[in-house]
Design a protein around this motif. Structure first.
Motif, PDB file in Angstrom:
ATOM      1  N   VAL A  53       0.864  -1.176   0.000  1.00 55.12           N
ATOM      2  CA  VAL A  53       0.000   0.000   0.000  1.00 55.12           C
ATOM      3  C   VAL A  53       0.901   1.226   0.000  1.00 55.12           C
ATOM      4  CG1 VAL A  53      -0.181   0.078   2.530  1.00 55.12           C
ATOM      5  CG2 VAL A  53      -1.957   1.147   1.116  1.00 55.12           C
ATOM      6  N   THR A  54       0.469   2.267  -0.681  1.00 54.28           N
ATOM      7  CA  THR A  54       1.266   3.487  -0.764  1.00 54.28           C
ATOM      8  C   THR A  54       0.426   4.693  -0.339  1.00 54.28           C
ATOM      9  OG1 THR A  54       0.656   4.139  -3.027  1.00 54.28           O
ATOM     10  CG2 THR A  54       2.400   2.479  -2.794  1.00 54.28           C
ATOM     11  N   ASP A  55       1.109   5.812  -0.182  1.00 57.75           N
ATOM     12  CA  ASP A  55       0.389   7.046   0.104  1.00 57.75           C
ATOM     13  C   ASP A  55      -0.586   7.379  -1.030  1.00 57.75           C
ATOM     14  OD1 ASP A  55       1.839   7.194   2.401  1.00 57.75           O
ATOM     15  OD2 ASP A  55       2.883   9.065   1.917  1.00 57.75           O
ATOM     16  N   ALA A  56      -0.250   6.999  -2.260  1.00 57.47           N
ATOM     17  CA  ALA A  56      -1.151   7.245  -3.384  1.00 57.47           C
ATOM     18  C   ALA A  56      -2.465   6.500  -3.190  1.00 57.47           C
ATOM     19  CB  ALA A  56      -0.489   6.828  -4.693  1.00 57.47           C
ATOM     20  N   ASP A  57      -2.390   5.222  -2.746  1.00 53.94           N
ATOM     21  CA  ASP A  57      -3.607   4.448  -2.482  1.00 53.94           C
ATOM     22  C   ASP A  57      -4.479   5.161  -1.451  1.00 53.94           C
ATOM     23  OD1 ASP A  57      -3.065   1.248  -3.455  1.00 53.94           O
ATOM     24  OD2 ASP A  57      -1.277   2.440  -3.089  1.00 53.94           O
ATOM     25  N   ARG A  58      -3.867   5.501  -0.330  1.00 52.35           N
ATOM     26  CA  ARG A  58      -4.628   6.062   0.795  1.00 52.35           C
ATOM     27  C   ARG A  58      -5.252   7.415   0.436  1.00 52.35           C
ATOM     28  NH1 ARG A  58       0.374   4.568   3.490  1.00 52.35           N
ATOM     29  NH2 ARG A  58       0.130   2.637   4.692  1.00 52.35           N
ATOM     30  N   LEU A  59      -4.462   8.279  -0.173  1.00 50.30           N
ATOM     31  CA  LEU A  59      -4.938   9.636  -0.433  1.00 50.30           C
ATOM     32  C   LEU A  59      -5.930   9.680  -1.593  1.00 50.30           C
ATOM     33  CD1 LEU A  59      -1.574  11.505   0.149  1.00 50.30           C
ATOM     34  CD2 LEU A  59      -3.601  11.531   1.629  1.00 50.30           C
ATOM     35  N   ALA A  60      -5.725   8.855  -2.616  1.00 50.13           N
ATOM     36  CA  ALA A  60      -6.690   8.804  -3.719  1.00 50.13           C
ATOM     37  C   ALA A  60      -8.029   8.266  -3.229  1.00 50.13           C
ATOM     38  CB  ALA A  60      -6.151   7.945  -4.858  1.00 50.13           C
ATOM     39  N   GLU A  61      -7.988   7.243  -2.370  1.00 51.51           N
ATOM     40  CA  GLU A  61      -9.242   6.720  -1.823  1.00 51.51           C
ATOM     41  C   GLU A  61      -9.951   7.764  -0.960  1.00 51.51           C
ATOM     42  OE1 GLU A  61      -9.483   2.606  -0.537  1.00 51.51           O
ATOM     43  OE2 GLU A  61     -10.471   3.276   1.307  1.00 51.51           O
ATOM     44  N   LYS A  62      -9.202   8.483  -0.157  1.00 52.97           N
ATOM     45  CA  LYS A  62      -9.796   9.532   0.672  1.00 52.97           C
ATOM     46  C   LYS A  62     -10.463  10.592  -0.200  1.00 52.97           C
ATOM     47  CE  LYS A  62      -8.632  12.935   4.261  1.00 52.97           C
ATOM     48  NZ  LYS A  62      -7.528  13.501   5.094  1.00 52.97           N
ATOM     49  N   TYR A  63      -9.798  10.988  -1.269  1.00 50.16           N
ATOM     50  CA  TYR A  63     -10.368  11.986  -2.170  1.00 50.16           C
ATOM     51  C   TYR A  63     -11.661  11.469  -2.803  1.00 50.16           C
ATOM     52  CZ  TYR A  63     -10.847  15.275  -6.013  1.00 50.16           C
ATOM     53  OH  TYR A  63     -11.334  16.215  -6.891  1.00 50.16           O
ATOM     54  N   LEU A  64     -11.621  10.253  -3.326  1.00 53.42           N
ATOM     55  CA  LEU A  64     -12.798   9.688  -3.985  1.00 53.42           C
ATOM     56  C   LEU A  64     -13.952   9.489  -3.004  1.00 53.42           C
ATOM     57  CD1 LEU A  64     -11.043   7.140  -6.354  1.00 53.42           C
ATOM     58  CD2 LEU A  64     -12.459   9.085  -7.072  1.00 53.42           C
TER      59      LEU A  64
END
Length: 281
Positions: A53-64
């Motif tokens: 898991v990366t920061d991209a996964d976490r932050l993109a999911e939060k945005y969506l």
């Protein structure tokens, strides 16, 4: 609260472009800037070295999660990273509210290694029925969409899976052995036979897109996580393909499926793969 499918269909007629924009913006803000630029502290293991898991996964999911839930009042979001943090949130798939099923970076391993074969997957479902899906591969500039009963499209062009070419081996993308039980391994071994060319799968979302495009004949997957399958299954269906579990029933995103299962370009191919998986071929 949205109460019936007709109202959701009205929502989709008015707001599908807004969902597409949200998916593109999530990638532009949180995923693409980190592609091939990830720092070590931005990557973590979940269940092991193959489950990243990366920061991209976490932050993109939060945005969506924020944008999608606001677009459709009364809806809920089931995202891979939120479920990892709190498994109980997965139960919303079986609930009464419309549910957005989100995989912010499908193919995180590829993303971490600088491979462009990753995607962002979003699907909308209600009472276990898939209604719409968005599959976006930002590094490949590919956006595939599907709305139930209205067809599947890639960058605006209609997709038709079509039957496999007669006389050549069926290409089948299969589960990675690290993620299968001994029983599932035995089932998948049925694919190693004359006329079939199995290979390890990459991003599940892009494998489904390959079926919808007529470039891959089938999948054989041994796990149920809805965020990996929801968007792609509707894409395959709307391109004329189908999906079956080893008991001959369609795959259900609410769970309880007999595994492995297949998605395929046509019904005949799906039946053949299921026969090989179940040992009845």
């Amino acid at each position: 609260m949205i109460e019936d499918t007709e109202t959701i269909e009205e929502f989709l007629a008015q707001h599908s472009a807004d969902v597409e924009q949200a998916v593109r913006e999530a990638a532009a803000k949180e995923i693409t800037p980190r592609f091939r630029r990830l720092a070590a502290h931005e990557v973590d293991e979940k269940a092991g070295p193959h489950d990243l898991v990366t920061d991209a996964d976490r932050l993109a999911e939060k945005y969506l999660t924020g944008v999608l839930s606001a677009l459709l009042p009364g809806s809920v979001v089931v995202g891979e990273e939120a479920v990892h943090a709190n498994p109980a949130t997965y139960e919303a798939i079986r609930g009464e509210a419309p549910v957005w099923i989100v995989d912010p970076v499908d193919g995180t391993r590829q993303f971490v290694h600088g491979d462009p074969g990753f995607s962002t997957l979003v699907a909308l479902a209600h009472h276990g029925v898939l209604l719409a899906s968005w599959t976006f591969a930002p590094a490949l500039d590919q956006l595939a969409t599907a709305v139930k009963g209205q067809g599947a499209f890639l960058n605006g062009e209609r997709l038709y899976a079509g039957p496999p070419t007669p006389g050549r081996d069926l290409e089948v993308a299969t589960s990675h052995p690290d993620y299968t039980t001994d029983e599932e391994k035995r089932s998948l071994l049925g694919l190693w036979t004359e006329g079939v060319a199995p290979r390890a799968c990459g991003s599940a979302g892009l494998e489904y897109l390959a079926i919808a495009r007529g470039e891959l004949d089938a999948t054989a997957f041994s796990w149920e996580a809805a965020w990996d399958h929801a968007a792609g299954l509707l894409l395959v269906e709307e391109a004329g393909g189908t999906h079956l579990t080893v008991t001959g029933e369609p795959f259900r995103i609410v769970g309880g499926n007999a595994l492995p299962f297949t998605a395929a370009r046509d019904a005949a191919t799906a039946r053949r793969i299921v026969g090989l998986l179940s040992g009845t071929a």
